[in-house]
Design an enzyme around this catalytic site. Structure first.
Site, PDB file in Angstrom:
ATOM      1  N   LYS A  35       0.828  -1.210   0.000  1.00 54.90           N
ATOM      2  CA  LYS A  35       0.000   0.000   0.000  1.00 54.90           C
ATOM      3  C   LYS A  35       0.863   1.261   0.000  1.00 54.90           C
ATOM      4  CE  LYS A  35      -2.134  -1.060   3.835  1.00 54.90           C
ATOM      5  NZ  LYS A  35      -1.507  -2.363   4.098  1.00 54.90           N
ATOM      6  N   THR A  36       1.814   1.287   0.905  1.00 51.30           N
ATOM      7  CA  THR A  36       2.646   2.483   1.012  1.00 51.30           C
ATOM      8  C   THR A  36       3.499   2.634  -0.251  1.00 51.30           C
ATOM      9  OG1 THR A  36       2.666   2.243   3.404  1.00 51.30           O
ATOM     10  CG2 THR A  36       4.338   3.659   2.466  1.00 51.30           C
ATOM     11  N   ASP A 220      -1.942   7.893   4.200  1.00 51.63           N
ATOM     12  CA  ASP A 220      -1.570   6.516   4.553  1.00 51.63           C
ATOM     13  C   ASP A 220      -2.162   6.175   5.925  1.00 51.63           C
ATOM     14  OD1 ASP A 220      -0.424   4.053   4.291  1.00 51.63           O
ATOM     15  OD2 ASP A 220       1.657   4.721   4.394  1.00 51.63           O
ATOM     16  N   GLU A 221      -2.334   4.907   6.217  1.00 46.98           N
ATOM     17  CA  GLU A 221      -2.838   4.456   7.524  1.00 46.98           C
ATOM     18  C   GLU A 221      -4.160   5.142   7.878  1.00 46.98           C
ATOM     19  OE1 GLU A 221      -1.244   2.100   9.208  1.00 46.98           O
ATOM     20  OE2 GLU A 221       0.829   2.145   8.534  1.00 46.98           O
ATOM     21  N   GLN A 251      -5.692  -3.300  10.871  1.00 45.04           N
ATOM     22  CA  GLN A 251      -4.583  -2.660  11.573  1.00 45.04           C
ATOM     23  C   GLN A 251      -5.018  -1.399  12.300  1.00 45.04           C
ATOM     24  OE1 GLN A 251      -0.578  -2.783   9.696  1.00 45.04           O
ATOM     25  NE2 GLN A 251      -1.684  -3.415   7.870  1.00 45.04           N
TER      26      GLN A 251
END
Ligand SMILES: Nc1ncnc2c1ncn2[C@@H]1O[C@H](COP(=O)(O)OP(=O)(O)OP(=O)(O)O)[C@@H](O)[C@H]1O
Ligand SMILES: [Mg+2]
Length: 722
Positions: A35-36, A220-221, A251
């Site tokens: 993803k990152t 992100d996240e 997560q």
């Protein structure tokens, strides 16, 4: 223009996401699925193919460390350094906005960030001024209440109390707290976000400027954004820009701090044309690690659901070690780290992850004993150490005399005979007249409201700060710090304390000067003085990296701070019921699930090899506790994990699952073993808990049934076996 390097080393789905036409997008995928990486490549793609200038991109990450890494990776892809691109945490970006637009949100130009510890003190001070008893109004709880409301975007006047007296009182405390902060130009972490939101919500032209400026917004996240952060992002959205968010519901580990995983659903609702991309191939971990992590997380309900697979082989099994106690556990882990290093591997590729910060101490001591370098991220942060905070307190007050938190911290450090009574009088006056502590002090003195002694003490403090301010006005930053440390009395105070701890404090103060020397004023702070920029940096970073970055060192951190990172070798320690999941989480199903997600995050940090360890007997707050292995261990399929058995057998005082053994040969040459029952002429029977040193100097720690735990010198102890 050759953009193939932006698409190389991506799978089809990743490539489609990177090269998609302008669109809103949700990338929802499990750990280690890239993803990152997609985010980084997408940013490069937007610049090269869509022609968006770095100025037009806003990238939000979860930690400063992740932001730095992302910037580095983009620069690497671009082959040049990036100016003008905003990459940072929500807090960092909010801070940047407020520095630019301070006047629009009624902040003084030199406003100071109040970190959590400062905030705690401030709350206590407010309680005192309201004559409220801390027993009934625990400051931590008040802090929680204030931050929780701010995270929901609520000012005191927005809070409905339904006529409940307690609620009304809480609201009043919040209100007085806020007035006090505003008067002193102090901004706590939650306030950074709320003010940044208000800045845009109340100033349409400013918002329009940023909507136009940021053509691409990448987060992100995302699963760990809270409501005010999401509201802030939504304000920014416009027909002329696109939002790309990346997340993994499995997560989400900050629910306890107000993060709202439902924001993923809210995003899909609010951006109905957004494309959803799912990635399923994992590139990080071996088959065994992945299978184990998948099996653990599978025990949670209501997941958005995704399976991860890898082309990698099974790899080694996960190793499980049951320590006799936390010291034995630490020794085992450190012995494996030594092995790893002796095989020619770098220490930096190895991470020890724990549930709570306090768990680091025992591990640190074991590492020190073996002279293995280590670095701690988060937690015991350099800028949080007492002496460093004292020095920063002086610098802050010199920089901005209305900074009440700094005033409170150092007004009597070192002691200068200023009693609580005098300070109470100053506080009362400050509150009554809406003055800062500094100004109230001046007024007390000029109006001669104090007795001779108190007046002299307060006067000399004021003189000292004025003198320091005058002395350092023209100095470069590191000399400013050095001068303040030496002339404030702090250096002399710690020098006089003697002992190792005081020595460490002196070294920390010296290190602060070094930090000032190495400090480069960041681009976004070029309108600030170096001192203001440094103080903001100290509050924001709180030393996410504290040791020398170039030294090869084992990396230690809480699982929370390991989010998004990866390491070839990972030790997940303290994996026992009562520690992980934590005692508190046992009371609520939702909390157990968050702990399980945390376990999933921890396990999926490992690339090649994962150790999971626990202690059967652990000292918690000075008391010995017996723990059983965590339920999470039992959720791992048997074929992915194996128990480690060492050479000689140790008899254990508690029933345990394994006939595990230890290799503490130096101690065993004394004829005794850890966990063995022994008898002492005076203290009678007990159990061997620990040892230190060897031969004549060996010391042994015994938990006596009647007399509790004692350290004894082996050669004098006259121990016999039971
Ligand atoms: N297509 C690919 N080919 C080879 N390696 C890849 C590919 N995609 C990702 N990787 C590598 O896999 C690892 C995990 O990627 P990344 O950190 O981007 O995952 P993530 O989904 O962000 O994980 P997390 O959920 O833990 O943040 C990295 O080392 C990355 O370089
Ligand atoms: Mg990631």
């Amino acid at each position: 223009m050759d953009v193939s390097r932006l698409l190389d080393e991506l799978n089809d789905k990743q490539r489609a996401a990177v090269a998609a036409p302008a669109t809103d997008m949700l990338i929802l995928a499990g750990a280690g699925s890239g993803k990152t990486r997609v985010l980084v490549h997408r940013i490069s793609w937007l610049m090269e193919v869509e022609g968006i200038a770095p100025y037009g991109i806003l990238a939000v990450t979860f930690t400063n460390k992740a932001a730095k890494e992302m910037r580095g990776r983009i620069e690497h892809l671009q082959g040049s350094s990036l100016y003008n691109m905003w990459i940072g945490t929500f807090h960092g970006i909010a801070h940047r906005l407020l520095r630019t637009h301070y006047a629009d949100v009624n902040l003084p130009e030199n406003f100071t960030i109040l970190d959590s510890d400062d905030q705690y003190r401030m709350v206590r001070r407010v309680l005192k001024s309201l004559n409220l008893d801390e027993k009934h109004w625990p400051p931590k709880q008040v802090q929680w209440y204030i931050n929780g409301n701010k995270d929901e975007g609520l000012r005191p006047q927005h809070i409905e109390t339904y006529g409940d007296a307690n609620q009304q009182k809480m609201r009043e405390i919040y209100q007085v707290y806020q007035q006090t902060c505003d008067r002193a130009g102090l901004v706590d972490f939650a306030e950074l976000l709320l003010r940044a939101h208000e800045l845009w919500a109340n100033n349409p032209q400013i918002l329009a400027h940023y909507q136009k400026r940021f053509r691409a917004i990448l987060v992100d996240e995302f699963q760990d954004t809270n409501n005010i952060q999401y509201a802030w992002l939504r304000l920014l959205a416009a027909p002329t820009n696109n939002m790309i968010i990346v997340g993994d519901d499995d997560q989400s580990i900050y629910g306890w701090r107000g993060a709202n995983v439902e924001n993923i659903q809210h995003f899909l609702r609010d951006f109905p044309t957004a494309q959803t991309v799912r990635l399923e191939q994992n590139y990080r971990s071996t088959g065994n690690i992945l299978k184990a992590a998948n099996a653990v997380i599978d025990n949670n309900q209501g997941r958005l659901g995704k399976e991860l697979w890898t082309e990698d082989g099974h790899g080694e099994r996960i190793s499980l070690y049951a320590g006799f106690n936390e010291l034995d556990e630490a020794r085992f882990n450190i012995s494996r780290i030594k092995e790893w290093r002796d095989q020619g591997n770098a220490l930096v590729d190895c991470a020890i992850l724990y549930r709570n910060n306090a768990q680091s101490r025992v591990l640190e001591e074991a590492l020190l004993q073996e002279s293995i370098a280590y670095r701690i991220y988060g937690g015991l942060r350099f800028f949080e150490r007492q002496e460093v905070r004292d020095a920063l307190g002086y610098l802050r007050l010199v920089n901005q005399s209305i900074d009440d938190a700094a005033f409170e911290r150092i007004v009597n450090t070192p002691t200068r005979g200023l009693g609580d009574k005098t300070l109470s009088l100053v506080r009362d006056l400050a509150r009554a007249q809406e003055l800062s502590m500094w100004d109230a002090s001046q007024r007390m003195l000029s109006e001669k409201r104090l007795t001779g002694r108190a007046s002299n003490a307060l006067n000399s403090f004021i003189q000292l700060i004025n003198q320091l301010a005058q002395d350092i006005a023209q100095l470069p930053l590191e000399q400013q710090a050095d001068h303040v440390i030496k002339h404030s009395g702090l250096f002399a105070m710690y020098k006089a304390e003697k002992g190792e701890k005081a020595q460490a404090r002196i070294e920390n103060l010296e290190e602060l000067v070094t930090a000032c020397k190495q400090f480069v004023v960041p681009e976004e702070a070029d309108n600030m003085t170096p001192l203001s920029a440094f103080l903001a940096h100290a509050s924001l970073e709180s030393g996410e990296t504290q040791a020398d970055d170039h030294q090869d060192a084992v990396q230690m951190m809480t699982i929370h701070s390991a989010k998004g990172l990866e390491f070839p070798l990972v030790f997940l320690v303290g994996v026992e019921e009562g520690m992980f999941p934590s005692q508190m989480s046992n009371e609520e199903l939702g909390k157990i699930e968050e702990e399980r997600r945390l376990c999933y995050v921890g396990m999926t940090r490992a690339m090649q090899k994962l150790y999971i360890t626990y202690a059967e007997n652990r000292r918690v707050y000075g008391q010995d506790k017996y723990h059983t292995p965590s339920r999470f261990i039992k959720e791992i399929p048997a074929d992915c994990i194996e128990e480690v058995r060492l050479r000689t057998t140790v008899s254990r005082p508690v029933q345990n699952r394994f006939t595990a053994t230890t290799g503490h040969t130096a101690f065993e040459s004394t004829g005794f073993k850890l966990g063995e029952r022994v008898c002492h002429p005076k203290f009678a029977e007990g159990t061997v808990l620990n040892y230190e040193g060897a031969g004549e100097h060996a010391r042994v720690q015994i938990n006596f049934d009647e007399f509790g735990t004692k350290w004894l010198v082996m050669s004098f102890a006259k121990l016999s076996k039971v």
